[in-house]
Structures are given as C-alpha cells and as structure tokens.
Design a protein around this motif. Structure first.
Motif, PDB file in Angstrom:
ATOM      1  N   GLU A 149      25.692  23.912  18.944  1.00  0.00           N
ATOM      2  CA  GLU A 149      26.982  23.204  18.927  1.00  0.00           C
ATOM      3  C   GLU A 149      27.590  23.135  20.322  1.00  0.00           C
ATOM      4  O   GLU A 149      27.704  24.141  21.023  1.00  0.00           O
ATOM      5  N   ARG A 150      27.998  21.933  20.710  1.00  0.00           N
ATOM      6  CA  ARG A 150      28.537  21.706  22.054  1.00  0.00           C
ATOM      7  C   ARG A 150      30.036  21.472  21.974  1.00  0.00           C
ATOM      8  O   ARG A 150      30.529  20.834  21.053  1.00  0.00           O
ATOM      9  N   ASP A 196      29.241  32.699  12.909  1.00  0.00           N
ATOM     10  CA  ASP A 196      28.258  31.784  12.314  1.00  0.00           C
ATOM     11  C   ASP A 196      28.893  30.492  11.792  1.00  0.00           C
ATOM     12  O   ASP A 196      28.193  29.598  11.333  1.00  0.00           O
ATOM     13  N   GLN A 197      30.214  30.422  11.832  1.00  0.00           N
ATOM     14  CA  GLN A 197      30.890  29.226  11.314  1.00  0.00           C
ATOM     15  C   GLN A 197      30.881  28.112  12.357  1.00  0.00           C
ATOM     16  O   GLN A 197      30.817  28.385  13.558  1.00  0.00           O
ATOM     17  N   PRO A 198      30.988  26.852  11.912  1.00  0.00           N
ATOM     18  CA  PRO A 198      31.170  25.764  12.886  1.00  0.00           C
ATOM     19  C   PRO A 198      32.451  26.016  13.696  1.00  0.00           C
ATOM     20  O   PRO A 198      33.396  26.643  13.191  1.00  0.00           O
ATOM     21  N   TYR A 209      40.445  29.037  11.143  1.00  0.00           N
ATOM     22  CA  TYR A 209      40.651  30.430  10.716  1.00  0.00           C
ATOM     23  C   TYR A 209      41.810  31.059  11.500  1.00  0.00           C
ATOM     24  O   TYR A 209      42.705  31.684  10.929  1.00  0.00           O
ATOM     25  N   VAL A 210      41.795  30.857  12.820  1.00  0.00           N
ATOM     26  CA  VAL A 210      42.850  31.450  13.650  1.00  0.00           C
ATOM     27  C   VAL A 210      44.199  30.818  13.330  1.00  0.00           C
ATOM     28  O   VAL A 210      45.217  31.508  13.199  1.00  0.00           O
ATOM     29  N   VAL A 243      35.021  30.488  22.660  1.00  0.00           N
ATOM     30  CA  VAL A 243      33.890  31.056  23.407  1.00  0.00           C
ATOM     31  C   VAL A 243      33.493  32.368  22.755  1.00  0.00           C
ATOM     32  O   VAL A 243      34.257  33.341  22.775  1.00  0.00           O
ATOM     33  N   PHE A 244      32.342  32.372  22.128  1.00  0.00           N
ATOM     34  CA  PHE A 244      31.783  33.569  21.501  1.00  0.00           C
ATOM     35  C   PHE A 244      30.597  33.958  22.370  1.00  0.00           C
ATOM     36  O   PHE A 244      29.528  33.339  22.309  1.00  0.00           O
ATOM     37  N   TRP A 245      30.821  34.982  23.219  1.00  0.00           N
ATOM     38  CA  TRP A 245      29.888  35.231  24.318  1.00  0.00           C
ATOM     39  C   TRP A 245      28.462  35.523  23.857  1.00  0.00           C
ATOM     40  O   TRP A 245      27.510  35.265  24.581  1.00  0.00           O
ATOM     41  N   LYS A 246      28.275  36.057  22.660  1.00  0.00           N
ATOM     42  CA  LYS A 246      26.912  36.305  22.163  1.00  0.00           C
ATOM     43  C   LYS A 246      26.113  35.016  22.065  1.00  0.00           C
ATOM     44  O   LYS A 246      24.890  35.034  22.075  1.00  0.00           O
TER      45      LYS A 246
END
Ligand SMILES: Cc1cc2nc3c(=O)[nH]c(=O)nc-3n(C[C@H](O)[C@H](O)[C@H](O)COP(=O)(O)OP(=O)(O)OC[C@H]3O[C@@H](n4cnc5c(N)ncnc54)[C@H](O)[C@@H]3O)c2cc1C
Length: 490
Positions: free
Chosen positions: A81-82, A391-393, A400-401, A422-425
């Motif tokens: 996903e970009r 794991d969500q789009p 969610y936030v 940004v989810f660094w993993k």
C-alpha cells in the motif's frame, strides 16, 4: 536516579565527543552505509579527521527515522500500500523522533554546530485533558478532566489533610513550633487554602466548578502521571526542544555541511565483502536499477540491524548471530491534518499531550505555529502492537484513531482533512522502530570491529538508549573511534 543510570535503566547523555589523535594515511577510504543520524555523525567526524569518507543511502533523502512527513512525502509499505501525503504546504508531522531532552548534549551540540534552529517542545500543557475509561477509573471515568484541575485539587486536598494533621499536633515531634508555622504558611500558599480555616476550595485559576473529590482523583489514576519535578525524559520532561520545520533538519544540516557529493542517495547496498586487503560494497541505484561496486579500506554499517540481518555481508558467524538476535520495536505514528486548530480555539490547549488510556498510545498537539489556521495532530503514537491494526488498510487505521479521539474531541470528525500513517515495521529500509531491550553485553558484542567492518547504528549505543537520537550519536562516536584505531594499526 544514579543507581538506575548505572544499571542502564535510564537514557542519559552520550558523554564527550571523542578527541581523536593521529592522522590517517592519505586516501584511506571509509564507506558509511546508511545516512541516518548515527552514520552522518560518524562520516562528518571522519571527514574532519582527513579520511576520504563517503555515505551510501538507499532512500532519496537523508535522516532515516528522522522524517518530517509533509506534502508530497511518500512511501510504499511492505505489502504494497502506497501513501502520498496531502497535507497543506508548510504542515508536517515528525513520524520518527520528535523531541530532544535538554540533557541530550550530543544531539543539541550538533544542532548548535550545524546551525539548526530549535524551538521549545511543550510536553505539558495546563489545559490538556485526562481521559480514562471504565469502572476502574472511578467516578471520574469517561470524562475530560483538565490537567490544571487535577494538579490544583490534588495539591489542595493533600495540603489540607497535612494541615489538619498539624492542627492536631501530629507533627510536633518532627518540627519546632517556628518551623511548623513556616510549613503552614507554605502549605496554605501552595494549595490555595483558606488561611484561617485551612480548607481547600475552588479558586479562579483552577477553572470553574467545584474541586473533584480527593478519593475520586486517586481512583482515576491521574496522580500516576504527575511528579514533583518532571523526569529528564518522557512525556512530562521540561524543557525539550525540536528543530523548527521538522526533525530531519538535523540530518539536512549534516548534508549541507559535509557537502552533498559526500552522500550518494538512492544507493541501496546489496552486498559487503571484506578480505585482508579491503572491502567491496555493491549498491543498486534505485532509480535506474544499475549496480556499482565501490572499494573501501574500511566500512561502518549504520543501517538498522533488521536490514543487516538479511544482507549479503561476510561478518563472522557469532557477530551475524548477535545481529539476528536483536528485535526491533513495533513503532507507529499517525498524523492527522486538521482544517482548524480546534484544540487551541475551543479547548485552549497549546502543545502537550492527552493523558488517556484510549488504545491509541500517545495523542499530542503540535508545539509550533500556534494561532495559525491549520495544524497536524499526532493522532497515534505507539511502540508496541495495537491489536492487528498494522494489518488493516491505511484508511481503516486512520478511521480507528478518529473513532477513539472523537471521544475526547468530537470536533475531530468535521475538522479532519487528511492523514498519514507510518508503521515502521512495514517501512522498507527500516522494518522496525528501534532496537528493543537494553542488553549491555549484546551491545558490546555488536560494536566490536570485525576485521575491516564495524557496526555503528543506534542499536549498538554504548550510552544513552537506542530509542533516543542521543543513542545514535553515541553509537556514531563509538564506531568512528574504533574504525580510526583500526586504520591507525593498518
Ligand atoms: C517512533 C519513534 C519515535 C522516536 N522518538 C524519539 C524522540 O522523540 N527523540 C529522540 O531523540 N529519539 C527518538 N527516537 C529514536 C531515534 O529515532 C533513533 O535513535 C535514531 O534516529 C536512530 O538513528 P540511526 O542512524 O541509528 O538509524 P536510522 O535512522 O534507521 O538510519 C539508518 C539508515 O540506513 C539506511 N538504509 C537501510 N537499508 C539500507 C541499504 N540497504 N542501503 C543503504 N542504506 C540503507 C536507511 O534508509 C536509514 O537512512 C524515536 C524512534 C522511533 C522509531
């Protein structure tokens, strides 16, 4: 605190910048792999010493985790996903490091030296809210309680209790009569008590309404967030600083001072092979796909260990095993661009954080551009997994936030413009936040020179901690010291 420092439980300062003696033989070539803070520090100092030093960086920008996401910023997650940031021009959010404690003299020293302008980062704002949910939080659950109300009421009630005890002569044996009078005067003034009845009542600067009950405040858990003096680091420390315009101003300062020609961007290192005569590094130009081999006498590897562990690099087996043993945090941040600074206009909150048990980690208000029209909230900051959110789009992570944050700020729905997660993993060339754990023996092993190669990224820091840039500075210093000593031996 000093005991905790000696047990390595506190993230202190990096110590003194190394004073290195001896000059390298002319044309001694050192390659630094990775233009994050640790690599830039090492390369900058080695250049000053007279080494022919060059940095290879996979991204099209310097800074690594230092990243101020702004209009046009983009990345494609592992998984495909970009995102392209659509914030207004001038709006940004620091998705990696965002604040520098006043005690971090290594980082702040470079800001001074490189001319990086700083501003104060507000960690605690009097008008910010506490918001705790559920029955365990007692009568004040599920409601917004202001920081100033909590502080005033806790201090007032406790001072009143103490004065009652004194009036009943409970402290007679501990203090002389004169000192008791002095203490009473102090308690009355500090807690805004009635000077004759010693009772605590609401007062103007606390805000409207009656004080909350002491027991309710204690049950609410608000006191857990309050300290007499803020800790040196953390969500209440003061003062802290941030570069004006984003944390990556520090790495851009290095880039400017070293000269852009010393740093090759878009250069994804693919292999690092050493023998007794030197090191050969192969990198791929990420725009053209062309591969290039560069020879060097020595190499500092300043890439995250998550990347090194999958690299074609001939390190000794036990060093490679130590690299593979390190795990990285599951750090994530979500910036939310708002059409209107409602937290300032409606709630009179300027900087600081929301203190809550909502499952969004830290939620924070920008410490810049006050009284302007728009702003970017830090809607989520966490260093551990939040369910299966990762794991969500992206759109669902942002949704969610918004759902949780609207419990405290209902306006957030109508004022929301766009978000960036940004989810660094899941970020290529990072694959994690920072090295977890504070295993000193492991860090010592990781920082040993392996023939002609040394690892120098925040994970190997000898002082401070990997989750602070001060740790990256300390690691850069350590790597340059050991590679210089190795080069002097020849
Ligand atoms: C969410 C978060 C919040 C933080 N908050 C703070 C804070 O408030 N204050 C603070 O002081 N610190 C904070 N930190 C810690 C700080 O960000 C780090 O200590 C520091 O930035 C680490 O720098 P580094 O150079 O070791 O690593 P990095 O910044 O990760 O740099 C590594 C570099 O290697 C490059 N690279 C990777 N693979 C390759 C390859 N194959 N070829 C070439 N180059 C490659 C990367 O692109 C990157 O530029 C935070 C960290 C996180 C994750």
């Amino acid at each position: 605190m000093s005991a905790m420092s000696s047990w390595d439980l506190m993230a202190g300062a990096a110590g003194q910048r190394p004073q290195l003696s001896g000059r390298p033989a002319s044309n001694t070539r050192i390659l630094v792999l990775g233009a994050g803070l640790s690599g830039l520090v090492a390369a900058y100092e080695l250049g000053k010493l007279g080494y022919d030093c060059r940095v290879l960086e996979a991204r099209d920008r310097v800074g690594g985790l230092e990243w101020a996401v702004q209009r046009g910023s983009t990345h494609t997650e592992v998984g495909g996903e970009r995102q392209v940031c659509g914030f207004d021009e001038g709006q940004y959010v620091n998705v990696g490091p965002w604040r520098i404690p006043y005690s971090h003299e290594g980082v702040l020293g470079y800001c001074r030296e490189l001319g990086v302008p700083l501003q104060v980062f507000i960690n605690e704002a009097e008008n910010s809210y506490f918001y705790f949910q559920g029955a365990a939080a007692g009568p004040l659950a599920n409601r917004r309680v202001r920081m100033r109300e909590v502080r005033a009421d806790l201090t007032g009630h406790i001072n009143e209790l103490l004065l009652k005890a004194m009036d009943q002569h409970a402290l007679d044996q501990l203090l002389t009569a004169e000192d008791q009078e002095r203490l009473k005067t102090f308690l009355v003034r500090e807690g805004y008590l009635d000077s004759s009845t010693h009772a605590y009542k609401a007062f103007e600067n606390r805000g409207e309404g009656d004080p909350y009950d002491l027991v309710a405040l204690l049950q609410g858990g608000f006191g857990n967030r309050l300290r007499s003096v803020p800790a040196v680091e953390g969500t209440a420390a003061a003062p802290m600083f941030q570069p004006i315009g984003g944390m990556d101003q520090i790495s851009k300062g290095f880039q400017r001072t070293m000269g852009a020609e010393r740093i090759t961007l878009n250069a994804e290192v693919q292999s690092v092979h050493q023998d007794d005569r030197g090191v050969k590094v192969v990198y791929r130009d990420t725009r053209t796909g062309k591969t290039t081999e560069v020879p060097a006498d020595y190499v500092i590897v300043s890439m995250p260990l998550t990347i090194v562990s999958g690299l074609d690099i001939n390190l000794s087996d036990d060093l490679m095993q130590a690299v593979k043993d390190v795990t990285y945090s599951n750090s994530a941040k979500i910036g939310l661009a708002m059409k209107r600074r409602f937290w300032e206009e409606d709630d009179h909150i300027f900087g600081g954080h929301l203190y809550s048990d909502l499952p969004i980690g830290e939620f924070s208000y920008p410490s810049c551009d006050y009284f302007t029209r728009k702003g970017v909230l830090l809607g989520l900051y966490s260093n551990g997994p939040i369910g299966n959110l990762i794991d969500q789009p992206i759109a669902e992570r942002i949704e969610y936030v918004l759902t949780y944050a609207s419990k405290v700020h209902p306006q957030i729905r109508t004022e929301f413009e766009s978000g960036y997660a940004v989810f660094w993993k899941k970020v290529p060339y990072s694959l994690g936040g920072y090295a977890s754990g504070r295993n000193v023996a492991r860090r010592q092993r990781l920082s040993q020179v392996d023939n002609r190669i040394v690892i120098g990224s925040a994970a190997t820091t000898p002082r401070s901690a990997p989750d602070w840039q001060e740790g990256a500075v300390a690691a850069g210093w350590q790597a340059l010291e050991s590679i210089h000593a190795r080069a002097m031996r020849g």
